[in-house]
Design a protein around this motif. Structure first.
Motif, mmCIF file in Angstrom:
data_model
loop_
_atom_site.group_PDB
_atom_site.id
_atom_site.type_symbol
_atom_site.label_atom_id
_atom_site.label_comp_id
_atom_site.label_asym_id
_atom_site.label_seq_id
_atom_site.Cartn_x
_atom_site.Cartn_y
_atom_site.Cartn_z
ATOM 1 N N THR A 98 0.935 -1.190 -0.220
ATOM 2 C CA THR A 98 -0.059 -0.350 -0.044
ATOM 3 C C THR A 98 0.506 0.998 -0.004
ATOM 4 O O THR A 98 0.857 2.334 -0.720
ATOM 5 C CB THR A 98 -1.174 0.120 1.242
ATOM 6 N N GLU A 99 2.103 1.180 0.599
ATOM 7 C CA GLU A 99 2.558 2.444 0.390
ATOM 8 C C GLU A 99 3.611 2.819 -0.217
ATOM 9 O O GLU A 99 3.891 3.798 -0.919
ATOM 10 C CB GLU A 99 3.892 1.845 2.197
ATOM 11 N N ALA A 100 3.429 1.505 -1.615
ATOM 12 C CA ALA A 100 4.329 1.789 -2.338
ATOM 13 C C ALA A 100 3.442 2.461 -3.831
ATOM 14 O O ALA A 100 3.637 2.774 -5.217
ATOM 15 C CB ALA A 100 5.008 1.158 -3.157
ATOM 16 N N ALA A 113 -9.047 -3.031 2.637
ATOM 17 C CA ALA A 113 -7.451 -2.792 3.064
ATOM 18 C C ALA A 113 -7.545 -4.398 4.302
ATOM 19 O O ALA A 113 -8.145 -3.421 5.405
ATOM 20 C CB ALA A 113 -6.357 -2.215 3.308
ATOM 21 N N VAL A 114 -7.662 -5.697 3.844
ATOM 22 C CA VAL A 114 -8.255 -6.431 4.992
ATOM 23 C C VAL A 114 -7.455 -7.367 5.242
ATOM 24 O O VAL A 114 -6.178 -7.514 4.424
ATOM 25 C CB VAL A 114 -9.502 -7.196 4.233
ATOM 26 N N LEU A 115 -6.792 -7.169 6.698
ATOM 27 C CA LEU A 115 -5.652 -7.753 7.043
ATOM 28 C C LEU A 115 -4.685 -7.406 6.564
ATOM 29 O O LEU A 115 -3.649 -8.535 6.747
ATOM 30 C CB LEU A 115 -5.831 -9.368 7.187
ATOM 31 N N HIS A 118 -1.282 -4.918 9.482
ATOM 32 C CA HIS A 118 -1.067 -5.390 10.520
ATOM 33 C C HIS A 118 0.752 -5.179 10.246
ATOM 34 O O HIS A 118 1.240 -5.660 11.386
ATOM 35 C CB HIS A 118 -2.121 -5.890 11.545
ATOM 36 N N TYR A 119 1.319 -5.046 9.300
ATOM 37 C CA TYR A 119 3.099 -5.917 9.218
ATOM 38 C C TYR A 119 3.622 -4.582 9.326
ATOM 39 O O TYR A 119 4.475 -4.664 10.243
ATOM 40 C CB TYR A 119 3.019 -6.170 7.974
ATOM 41 N N PHE A 120 2.930 -3.419 9.469
ATOM 42 C CA PHE A 120 3.671 -1.865 9.411
ATOM 43 C C PHE A 120 3.614 -1.510 11.154
ATOM 44 O O PHE A 120 3.271 -2.097 11.944
ATOM 45 C CB PHE A 120 2.896 -1.021 8.902
ATOM 46 N N ASP A 121 4.442 -0.873 11.276
ATOM 47 C CA ASP A 121 5.272 -0.377 12.046
ATOM 48 C C ASP A 121 4.517 0.940 12.219
ATOM 49 O O ASP A 121 3.525 1.343 11.595
ATOM 50 C CB ASP A 121 6.944 -0.056 12.779
HETATM 51 C C1 LIG Z 1 -2.947 -12.110 5.774
HETATM 52 S S1 LIG Z 1 -3.129 -11.888 4.395
HETATM 53 C C2 LIG Z 1 -5.169 -11.030 3.830
HETATM 54 C C3 LIG Z 1 -5.324 -11.141 2.135
HETATM 55 C C4 LIG Z 1 -6.792 -10.803 1.843
HETATM 56 N N1 LIG Z 1 -6.562 -9.305 2.511
HETATM 57 C C5 LIG Z 1 -7.477 -11.340 2.702
HETATM 58 O O1 LIG Z 1 -8.135 -11.351 3.297
HETATM 59 O O2 LIG Z 1 -7.510 -12.674 2.591
HETATM 60 C C6 LIG Z 1 -2.280 -10.502 4.111
HETATM 61 C C7 LIG Z 1 -1.987 -10.120 3.024
HETATM 62 O O3 LIG Z 1 -0.901 -8.828 3.291
HETATM 63 C C8 LIG Z 1 -0.471 -8.505 2.035
HETATM 64 N N2 LIG Z 1 1.380 -7.692 2.148
HETATM 65 C C9 LIG Z 1 2.112 -7.765 3.142
HETATM 66 N N3 LIG Z 1 2.510 -6.300 3.242
HETATM 67 C C10 LIG Z 1 2.097 -5.408 2.515
HETATM 68 C C11 LIG Z 1 1.605 -3.969 2.332
HETATM 69 N N4 LIG Z 1 3.061 -3.557 3.347
HETATM 70 N N5 LIG Z 1 0.830 -3.461 1.942
HETATM 71 C C12 LIG Z 1 -0.099 -4.137 1.778
HETATM 72 N N6 LIG Z 1 -0.311 -5.596 1.536
HETATM 73 C C13 LIG Z 1 0.549 -6.577 2.554
HETATM 74 C C14 LIG Z 1 0.382 -10.021 2.056
HETATM 75 O O4 LIG Z 1 1.411 -9.903 0.950
HETATM 76 C C15 LIG Z 1 -0.890 -11.097 1.932
HETATM 77 O O5 LIG Z 1 -1.429 -11.596 0.874
#
Ligand SMILES: C[S@@+](CC[C@H](N)C(=O)[O-])C[C@H]1O[C@@H](n2cnc3c(N)ncnc32)[C@H](O)[C@@H]1O
Length: 227
Positions: A98-100, A113-115, A118-121
């Motif tokens: 998303t950031e890019a 943006a589903v799940l 939450h990987y971001f700081d």
């Molecule tokens: C738990 S899965 C969720 C996938 C989908 N949205 C769903 O609900 O099934 C998390 C997804 O976030 C993606 N992801 C990881 N870093 C991300 C980022 N910086 N921006 C957007 N998506 C990211 C992963 O590659 C992965 O496909």
């Protein structure tokens, strides 16, 4: 070997996600029913962090007139999404986080943006959320689902135990459940409901609300500003 930020390789994601995420299908139903109220005929919809494309496949069936953009930084996830949505016309696929994303300002009516965030700081989340805000049209709708950080240590203990039991009762094996629970706060970084509200308000959204809440997952929606 992992080929994305989730706990399993892309080709195992679909078999696992409904066991890992209680109410996963409900997330999608809620997104579609809210959109029917707020943006009944969206022309352009971005699903960022689209994973294997399950949501867009469902949304496109409900909204045949909408043009969908699917974005994900994991090439294997996006490849499955492409396959799953191959019969839909006019989908765009972006191999980016998303950031890019560099779509022009005011491109989308809806962004989901589903799940995925939450990987971001904290700084990364702010940048990703700001980018979503930028890409939304005026009056545009942003919807995010995430695992939540409860307000208190006891709340966290209870929430994680609730989630552990929900996963076990959905048929996930105990080792897999512990592996997933062990990633909380280590590989993904949930924030509290108050922090979600602050994040969305700070990005500029005028309306920020809870869409849905369970034991440890939350859906929020936010509107850019009225048309
Ligand atoms: C738990 S899965 C969720 C996938 C989908 N949205 C769903 O609900 O099934 C998390 C997804 O976030 C993606 N992801 C990881 N870093 C991300 C980022 N910086 N921006 C957007 N998506 C990211 C992963 O590659 C992965 O496909």
């Amino acid at each position: 070997m992992r080929d994305n930020t989730t706990s399993q390789p892309a080709h195992e994601y679909d078999d696992n996600i409904t066991k890992t995420m209680p109410f996963y299908d409900r997330f999608h139903e809620m997104i579609l029913s809210l959109t029917a109220v707020v943006k009944p005929a969206p022309a352009a919809w971005l699903d960022t962090g689209c994973g294997t494309g399950t949501f867009v496949a469902k949304a496109a069936a409900a909204l045949p007139g909408t043009r969908f953009t699917l974005a994900d930084p994991s090439a294997p996830m996006l490849a499955i999404a492409k396959e799953k949505t191959a019969k839909l016309s006019g989908c765009e696929y972006l191999p980016l986080g998303t950031e890019a994303l560099a779509s022009p300002d005011v491109t989308y009516d809806v962004i989901t943006a589903v799940l995925a965030h939450h990987y971001f700081d904290a700084a990364g989340r702010r940048a990703a959320t700001a980018n979503c805000y930028r890409m939304l049209k005026p009056g545009g709708l942003y919807i995010t689902y995430e695992t939540l950080r409860p307000r208190t240590p006891q709340g966290l203990e209870i929430g994680l135990e609730w989630w552990r039991r929900a996963q076990l009762s959905s048929g996930k094996n105990p080792a897999g459940v512990e592996k997933y629970i062990g990633r909380y706060g280590v590989e993904f970084f949930p924030i509290t409901l108050a922090e979600h509200f602050d994040l969305l308000a700070a990005a500029g959204f005028s309306t920020v609300e809870v869409l849905w809440l369970s034991g440890l997952q939350v859906g929020l929606y936010a509107i850019k500003y009225p048309d």
